[in-house]
Scaffold this active site. Structure first.
Site, short mmCIF file in Angstrom:
data_model
loop_
_atom_site.label_atom_id
_atom_site.label_comp_id
_atom_site.label_asym_id
_atom_site.label_seq_id
_atom_site.Cartn_x
_atom_site.Cartn_y
_atom_site.Cartn_z
N TYR A 131 0.97 -1.15 0.02
CA TYR A 131 0.00 -0.03 0.12
C TYR A 131 0.60 1.21 -0.18
O TYR A 131 0.66 2.21 -0.82
CB TYR A 131 -0.90 0.19 1.30
CG TYR A 131 -1.53 1.44 1.69
CD1 TYR A 131 -2.68 1.84 0.86
CD2 TYR A 131 -0.93 2.03 2.63
CE1 TYR A 131 -3.14 3.23 1.20
CE2 TYR A 131 -1.71 3.29 2.91
CZ TYR A 131 -2.65 3.61 2.23
OH TYR A 131 -3.38 4.93 2.54
N LEU A 132 1.95 1.17 0.81
CA LEU A 132 2.80 2.46 0.78
C LEU A 132 3.58 2.90 -0.30
O LEU A 132 3.50 3.83 -0.93
CB LEU A 132 3.72 2.24 2.13
CG LEU A 132 3.20 2.30 3.39
CD1 LEU A 132 4.08 1.92 4.57
CD2 LEU A 132 2.38 3.46 3.73
#
Length: 218
Positions: A131-132
């Site tokens: 996600y990051l």
């Protein structure tokens, strides 16, 4: 103004839709699931069914035609795997930017996350790391677009506590949390302050009234 929000059924998006509709703006929210349409109507927004994981830039551009502002607030959400972080959090943001460019929508806001410019530290959950990385790649792509008047907002840990109306808005400031209520109000203020274009702003709870905090970067 006409404002089109990708991820129109998200928790921040619905708060933003309610705010914008309440002040008289015309708001449309892109949703993947037609069953979510009633929630957008209740918030005062026009529901537009468009799956950003399947649509092409021509389809998305049609939904953006005539808009003054585009807001990317979509995300794969909790429970999704690493693959959907790539297809939603990165690829859909780029698609939305491509579509905005096609129809000449210059003002472009992104709801991102803090800390996405750095590689996730060792031991980070693999899905959260994906996600990051996806958010960081999307932000980098948006920042390269000279044809967009972009502003990237990076809230800290999101909560459902009532908003306070007071925040700390900074470039590379401290980590912390912030109510979704306050994130939505900051986004509405950023829409009204196009001179904040070209800024990447971190957002946590603080002591400064939101209008004042945003105006400081205008």
């Amino acid at each position: 103004m006409r404002i089109v929000i990708a991820g129109g059924h998200g928790k921040i998006a619905r708060r933003l839709e309610r705010l914008l509709a309440g002040r008289g703006d015309q708001v449309a929210g892109l949703i993947r699931n037609p069953d979510q349409a009633a929630d957008l109507l209740e918030a005062g927004a026009e529901p537009v069914v468009c799956d950003l994981e399947a649509a092409g830039p021509e389809e998305v551009a049609r939904h953006l035609a005539g808009a003054d502002v585009a807001v990317f607030a979509a995300g794969a959400g909790p429970g999704s795997g690493a693959a959907r972080k790539e297809t939603v959090d990165r690829a859909a943001a780029v698609l939305f930017a491509d579509a905005a460019t096609r129809v000449g929508v210059r003002r472009f806001l992104v709801v991102s996350a803090m800390g996405v410019d750095e590689e996730p530290p060792p031991g980070t959950d693999p899905v959260f790391a994906a996600y990051l990385r996806a958010k960081g790649a999307a932000d980098a792509e948006i920042r390269s677009r000279a044809e967009l008047d972009w502003t990237i907002l990076r809230p800290g840990r999101l909560t459902d506590e009532p908003g306070t109306g007071r925040v700390l808005l900074s470039e590379g400031g401290p980590r912390g949390s912030v109510p979704r209520d306050d994130v939505a109000v900051v986004l509405a203020e950023l829409i009204d302050q196009p001179a904040t274009a070209g800024r990447v702003l971190d957002l946590v709870s603080g002591d400064t009234p939101i209008a004042e905090a945003v105006a400081a970067f205008a």
